[in-house]
Design an enzyme around this catalytic site. Structure first.
Site, short mmCIF file in Angstrom:
data_model
loop_
_atom_site.label_atom_id
_atom_site.label_comp_id
_atom_site.label_asym_id
_atom_site.label_seq_id
_atom_site.Cartn_x
_atom_site.Cartn_y
_atom_site.Cartn_z
N ASP A 5 -12.28 7.26 6.60
CA ASP A 5 -11.41 6.09 6.82
C ASP A 5 -10.75 6.17 8.19
O ASP A 5 -9.55 6.31 8.31
CB ASP A 5 -10.36 6.07 5.70
CG ASP A 5 -9.42 4.88 5.79
OD1 ASP A 5 -9.85 3.83 6.29
OD2 ASP A 5 -8.26 5.01 5.36
N LYS B 278 -7.12 2.76 -2.46
CA LYS B 278 -7.71 3.70 -1.52
C LYS B 278 -8.39 4.82 -2.28
O LYS B 278 -7.99 5.16 -3.40
CB LYS B 278 -6.57 4.24 -0.64
CG LYS B 278 -7.00 5.12 0.49
CD LYS B 278 -5.89 5.18 1.53
CE LYS B 278 -6.28 6.15 2.63
NZ LYS B 278 -5.46 6.00 3.82
N HIS C 210 -11.83 2.08 2.61
CA HIS C 210 -11.21 2.75 1.46
C HIS C 210 -12.15 3.03 0.30
O HIS C 210 -11.72 3.15 -0.84
CB HIS C 210 -10.00 1.95 0.99
CG HIS C 210 -8.86 2.03 1.93
ND1 HIS C 210 -7.59 1.59 1.63
CD2 HIS C 210 -8.78 2.52 3.19
CE1 HIS C 210 -6.79 1.79 2.66
NE2 HIS C 210 -7.49 2.35 3.62
N TRP D 205 0.86 -1.19 0.00
CA TRP D 205 0.00 0.00 0.00
C TRP D 205 0.90 1.23 0.00
O TRP D 205 1.84 1.31 0.78
CB TRP D 205 -0.92 0.05 1.23
CG TRP D 205 -1.60 1.38 1.30
CD1 TRP D 205 -2.60 1.83 0.50
CD2 TRP D 205 -1.27 2.48 2.18
NE1 TRP D 205 -2.92 3.13 0.82
CE2 TRP D 205 -2.13 3.55 1.84
CE3 TRP D 205 -0.34 2.65 3.20
CZ2 TRP D 205 -2.08 4.78 2.49
CZ3 TRP D 205 -0.29 3.88 3.85
CH2 TRP D 205 -1.16 4.93 3.51
N GLU E 135 -3.11 -2.81 -2.38
CA GLU E 135 -4.24 -2.20 -1.66
C GLU E 135 -4.57 -0.81 -2.20
O GLU E 135 -3.73 0.07 -2.21
CB GLU E 135 -3.90 -2.11 -0.17
CG GLU E 135 -5.02 -1.49 0.67
CD GLU E 135 -4.67 -1.43 2.16
OE1 GLU E 135 -3.53 -1.80 2.54
OE2 GLU E 135 -5.54 -1.01 2.94
N ASP F 102 -9.86 -2.90 1.63
CA ASP F 102 -9.93 -2.34 2.99
C ASP F 102 -11.32 -1.72 3.16
O ASP F 102 -11.74 -0.90 2.33
CB ASP F 102 -8.82 -1.30 3.17
CG ASP F 102 -8.77 -0.71 4.57
OD1 ASP F 102 -9.82 -0.25 5.05
OD2 ASP F 102 -7.68 -0.68 5.19
N HIS G 27 -8.78 -6.15 4.46
CA HIS G 27 -8.42 -5.37 5.64
C HIS G 27 -9.74 -5.02 6.31
O HIS G 27 -10.43 -4.08 5.90
CB HIS G 27 -7.66 -4.10 5.25
CG HIS G 27 -6.19 -4.31 5.19
ND1 HIS G 27 -5.27 -3.29 5.06
CD2 HIS G 27 -5.45 -5.46 5.27
CE1 HIS G 27 -4.05 -3.81 5.05
NE2 HIS G 27 -4.13 -5.11 5.17
N ASP H 189 -10.55 4.00 10.74
CA ASP H 189 -9.91 2.82 11.33
C ASP H 189 -10.31 2.57 12.78
O ASP H 189 -9.47 2.32 13.63
CB ASP H 189 -8.39 2.91 11.19
CG ASP H 189 -7.95 2.83 9.74
OD1 ASP H 189 -7.92 1.71 9.20
OD2 ASP H 189 -7.65 3.88 9.13
N ASP I 296 -7.30 -4.23 10.17
CA ASP I 296 -6.58 -2.96 10.03
C ASP I 296 -7.33 -1.84 10.76
O ASP I 296 -8.22 -1.22 10.19
CB ASP I 296 -6.42 -2.62 8.53
CG ASP I 296 -5.53 -1.40 8.33
OD1 ASP I 296 -4.92 -0.94 9.31
OD2 ASP I 296 -5.46 -0.90 7.18
C1 RNT Z 1 -3.90 2.86 4.89
C2 RNT Z 1 -4.04 1.41 4.64
C3 RNT Z 1 -2.94 0.55 5.15
C4 RNT Z 1 -2.48 0.96 6.53
C5 RNT Z 1 -1.47 0.02 7.13
C6 RNT Z 1 -0.83 0.59 8.34
O1 RNT Z 1 -5.01 3.57 4.58
O2 RNT Z 1 -5.26 0.97 5.14
O3 RNT Z 1 -3.32 -0.77 5.11
O4 RNT Z 1 -3.54 1.09 7.40
O5 RNT Z 1 -0.56 -0.33 6.17
ZN ZN Z 2 -5.59 -1.16 5.05
#
Ligand code: RNT
Ligand code: ZN
Length: 419
Positions: free
Chosen positions: A294, A228, A262, A185, A226, A259, A286, A296, A326
């Site tokens: 986003d 986004k 994302h 990523w 990955e 993810d 993720h 998390d 994640d």
């Molecule tokens: C970032 C991505 C990625 C990170 C990690 C720490 O938006 O989601 O996966 O969260 O690599």
């Molecule tokens: Zn991620």
């Protein structure tokens, strides 16, 4: 096992059996599923290589809860604690900055030996390892570009870092006898509207081709990419968008990492699995929880988590999907964050296994949407909790909320002792 846990299990088992659902079988299957727990929840994505660098790349951790791990030993101790409260055998997802070495080493020079102690520990604990190059929190990423940077020298640095990461992944896979997934990523993007959206994507494509040029046995390492939609500071444009990596992954046989945070706020990854699975040999997830953006947040038992579980179970995708977590929350006990998110992810899979899928499919096929709706809703209050409790007890981990006291005790004795 407490007799009431066993009794409740037997009663629930009989209820599910009326619908042809074999709870023993479900638990046997559940046991084989590995969740890749991300190391970075334990120390707010700092790592040990350049721990004094601020977190960049458009991701952000908020909160000041005490007790973050400061060394690899502390992080492993916290992971051990978390795993002792989670049923099953799983994996740990490392980022490149989580080296365990006394050497001063640059990202493009990393070698398997810088992670040897992680491998020793993983072997002892029976864990698998996954890996990620760290293309952020570094002076060479400070302009917001890495693999797509216009400067060829900077690009090369990140290419070399990603190549090194794949070799480390292969080493993990070979040492542990479990395939490692190495996920790329990069944060590359523009804060404001770009004039040229194409050229950075061409550069990213060419860089990835170099990164993946070296053949690596898929038995040891599998690659993922990955995408986004936006990040902090890359609101207008992200080079590695979903379409970009979907194209790249399909054309080059790389896994696509979805993810949950994302995509557009009402867009869900659960609805993508049945499409992507038709065209790929595997998917990386993720599992995260975006709140308005986003963000998390720690994964909870919400509708999307349940839907992800259902899609994986109903379409038999568990064998080819790699489930990674994640999230990073520094406002609560970090060990508890892991336990909540990981237990929920496993529990959501169990719930999906305990649904009368064949009956529901039949109703749908016959156009009986009344039964589809009514039975789905009734099953939401079926006693899956009794099956889950029995599973936890049979795996020797705390039943229900009993784990909270253990985390509190660990907090007192270990986490709060850290300066
Ligand atoms: C970032 C991505 C990625 C990170 C990690 C720490 O938006 O989601 O996966 O969260 O690599
Ligand atoms: Zn991620």
């Amino acid at each position: 096992m407490e007799p009431n846990v066993k009794q409740a299990y037997e009663a629930a088992k009989a209820l599910y059996a009326q619908h042809g659902i074999d709870t023993d079988e479900a638990l046997c299957k559940l046991e084989t599923i590995k969740v890749s727990m991300h190391c970075w929840q334990g120390d707010d994505v700092k790592g040990f290589l350049n721990a004094d660098q601020e977190l960049t790349g458009g991701i952000s951790v908020t909160g000041q809860y005490p007790g973050a791990a400061r060394t690899p030993e502390e992080l492993r101790s916290d992971l051990d604690k978390a795993f002792s409260l989670i049923p099953g055998k799983h994996k740990v997802n490392l980022h490149a900055i989580y080296t365990d070495t006394d050497e001063k080493v640059e990202l493009d020079q990393l070698e398997p030996r810088h992670y040897e102690r992680w491998v020793t520990w993983a072997k002892e604990q029976g864990l698998g390892l996954d890996f990620n190059p760290t293309c952020f929190s570094h002076e060479k990423s400070s302009e917001g570009f890495t693999l797509s940077h216009p400067d060829a020298e900077i690009r090369q640095f990140w290419i070399d870092h990603c190549k090194a990461s794949r070799r480390i992944g292969a080493y993990f896979g070979e040492q542990l006898g479990q395939t490692c997934v190495t996920n790329v990523w990069v944060p590359d993007g523009f804060k404001d509207n770009p004039v040229d959206r194409m050229t950075p994507r061409k550069r990213l494509k060419a860089s990835l081709d170099e990164v993946f040029a070296e053949p690596i046995d898929p038995k040891y390492n599998l690659d993922a990419v990955e995408s986004k939609l936006f990040g902090l500071g890359s609101e207008a444009y992200v080079v590695g968008s979903h379409e970009f990596y979907m194209g790249y992954g399909l054309q080059n046989d790389k896994m696509i990492c979805l993810d949950a945070g994302h995509f557009h706020p009402t867009e869900v990854i659960s609805n993508k699995l049945s499409s992507l699975a038709l065209f790929t040999s595997g998917i990386l997830l993720h599992v995260s929880r975006p709140m308005r953006w986003d963000s998390d947040h720690v994964v909870i038992m919400d509708d999307e988590l349940l839907e992800i579980g259902r899609e994986l179970v109903r379409h038999d995708l568990l064998g080819t999907t790699h489930i990674g977590l994640d999230f990073f929350d520094a406002s609560i006990n970090r060990v508890a964050a892991w336990v909540v998110g990981t237990r929920n992810t496993i529990k959501a899979l169990l719930r999906a296994m305990l649904e009368p899928v064949e009956t529901l499919k039949k109703a749908e096929l016959e156009g009986d949407y009344t039964t589809r709706l009514a039975l789905t809703e009734e099953f939401k209050s079926y006693p899956f909790g009794a099956i889950w409790d029995y599973y936890c007890a049979s795996k020797g981990v705390p039943v229900r909320e009993q784990w909270i006291a253990e985390v509190k005790e660990y907090e007192q004795n270990v986490l709060l002792q850290r300066g």
